[in-house]
Design an enzyme around this catalytic site. Structure first.
Site, PDB file in Angstrom:
ATOM      1  CG  HIS A  65      59.814  24.798  14.360  1.00  0.00           C
ATOM      2  ND1 HIS A  65      59.096  25.838  14.929  1.00  0.00           N
ATOM      3  CD2 HIS A  65      60.352  24.109  15.403  1.00  0.00           C
ATOM      4  CE1 HIS A  65      59.202  25.787  16.231  1.00  0.00           C
ATOM      5  NE2 HIS A  65      59.944  24.754  16.556  1.00  0.00           N
ATOM      6  CE  LYS A  97      56.254  22.170  16.503  1.00  0.00           C
ATOM      7  NZ  LYS A  97      57.134  23.364  16.509  1.00  0.00           N
ATOM      8  CG  ASP A 123      38.631  11.858   5.804  1.00  0.00           C
ATOM      9  OD1 ASP A 123      39.516  11.174   5.252  1.00  0.00           O
ATOM     10  OD2 ASP A 123      37.816  11.391   6.604  1.00  0.00           O
ATOM     11  CG  HIS A 168      56.999  24.629  23.125  1.00  0.00           C
ATOM     12  ND1 HIS A 168      56.276  24.132  22.054  1.00  0.00           N
ATOM     13  CD2 HIS A 168      58.298  24.497  22.784  1.00  0.00           C
ATOM     14  CE1 HIS A 168      57.106  23.692  21.122  1.00  0.00           C
ATOM     15  NE2 HIS A 168      58.336  23.908  21.532  1.00  0.00           N
ATOM     16  CE  LYS A 170      56.342  27.049  19.235  1.00  0.00           C
ATOM     17  NZ  LYS A 170      57.352  27.416  20.189  1.00  0.00           N
ATOM     18  CG  ASP A 214      42.727  46.264  18.953  1.00  0.00           C
ATOM     19  OD1 ASP A 214      43.229  46.655  20.024  1.00  0.00           O
ATOM     20  OD2 ASP A 214      42.919  46.820  17.867  1.00  0.00           O
TER      21      ASP A 214
END
Length: 405
Positions: free
Chosen positions: A112, A114, A119, A287, A289, A294
């Site tokens: 899952h 991404k 380089d 979608h 996450k 603080d």
């Protein structure tokens, strides 16, 4: 968590595909030696074709490209799409190819993450897949999401991690034979790259979330698409609110899957009575996450706060300690809450008190034990397959599979 904080980094928050895809394609266009890409979903649409075109151009000028996709999330990729990449010298890997008959039940233990590294000096981490559904202008079903562009020494950690996954063909890479690359400092931010696997790092991301909650003194904002965490996580949220921390959750109000909102709503009464504020994002499917605590701490990545991400899937997040980045993320989330969210009030919950108590009793015990039960399920360890479309095979929808070296 054994990884130390790494100083000298620069982070740029990217909101939705309109910001993310142009930066990624520009980075690939400037690549001189290597491009590494990992994604859960890659579709043969205008975004996927844009990634393919960028990769093909880089490969044809001599850049080594490794593209890794998940066998469930990207199972619809046409053979012609893969064949064009392979013909240009791109190494295309599929994590846990799924036979056609099992595609609708093979949800567990997926890749899952991404991630993208160019380089060894520039990286992208977040929750945005390579598909047009992450473009706001694509329609009301477009997803609201975030990623971060990374420059600085922490990129070397991401680079080594991705190389190790390719070299070993394993879901939980431990060692990498690739040369150690050190990127020059590009800013003042501290960072930790962390991941969740089904080996030695099962709980790293959740543990850092909970540590941040316990250390929070003023505010917590969590924007998470699939929210159904365990009992201990819920307890930490309530305890933070009870000691005076302003705790705000941004959850789905216009869900891509109705069961997601239903599951999260089962927790509302318990959280609201504990002092936690809940906002439902109603403009489009959420979608994201991301989270902040603080004025310094933030995280961006692929990990949801649900059983799939916390107990099964392979995930990757960045922890960021930087006041400037925290401020930018906070401004974006505050704007989201003010313009596109409705705040949930305990008076909105139309359930009898007796039913809430009965349901809560069983729900909390389920949440408390699901990591243990999940660990008892068959812990198959899918490996990467190097795709060779010239020789067709029924096992993976016409793609010949050979284990990565």
């Amino acid at each position: 968590m054994s990884q130390p904080w790494i100083s000298g980094n620069k982070f740029t928050l990217l909101e939705n595909g309109e910001s993310f895809f142009p930066r990624v394609f520009e980075a690939i266009a400037t690549a001189r030696h290597e491009v590494l890409v990992e994604t859960f979903i890659l579709l043969d649409d205008k975004v996927g074709q844009g990634l393919q075109a960028a990769i093909l151009t880089a490969a044809r000028r001599g850049v080594q490209v490794d593209l890794t996709v998940d066998g469930f999330g990207s199972h619809d990729l046409p053979q012609e799409f893969i064949a064009a990449l392979v013909a240009a010298g791109v190494r295309v890997h599929m994590y846990g190819p799924v036979p056609r008959l099992l595609r609708h039940i093979s949800y567990f233990r997926r890749l899952h993450r991404k991630l993208l590294v160019v380089d060894g000096t520039r990286a992208f981490v977040g929750g945005i897949n390579f598909s047009a559904e992450h473009l706001v202008h694509d329609g009301p079903g477009a997803k609201q999401d975030y990623a971060v562009e990374v420059e600085g020494p922490v990129v070397a950690e991401i680079h080594r991690f991705m190389h190790a996954a390719i070299e070993t063909g394993e879901h939980a890479p431990r060692r990498c034979r690739c040369p150690r690359q050190e990127a020059a400092p590009r800013g003042e931010a501290d960072a930790v790259f962390m991941w969740r696997d089904n080996g030695e790092h099962r709980n790293d991301i959740e543990r850092q979330y909970r540590l941040a909650l316990r250390l929070a003194r003023r505010r917590v904002v969590i924007a998470n698409a699939y929210f159904f965490p365990g009992y201990s996580f819920l307890r930490d949220l309530r305890q933070a609110a009870r000691r005076g921390v302003e705790v705000s959750l941004i959850l789905q109000g216009n869900p891509d899957m109705p069961i997601v909102q239903t599951a999260a709503a089962m927790l509302y009464e318990h959280l609201l009575h504990g002092g936690v504020q809940i906002f439902e994002y109603c403009a489009r499917p959420l979608h994201s996450k991301v989270a902040l605590v603080d004025d310094e701490w933030a995280t961006v990545g692929s990990s949801n706060l649900d059983p799939l991400s916390l107990a099964f899937n392979l995930e990757a997040n960045l922890l960021i300690r930087d006041r400037a980045f925290n401020r930018v993320l906070d401004e974006r989330l505050q704007r989201l809450m003010a313009r596109h969210c409705r705040q949930i009030d305990v008076r909105d919950l139309n359930e009898s008190k007796a039913w809430r108590k009965v349901r809560s009793f069983f729900l909390f015990h389920l949440l408390r034990r699901y990591p243990y039960w999940a660990g008892r399920l068959p812990a198959h360890a899918p490996r990467l397959a190097l795709l060779q479309p010239q020789a067709r095979s029924d096992a993976a929808d016409g793609l010949d599979e050979t284990a990565c070296p």
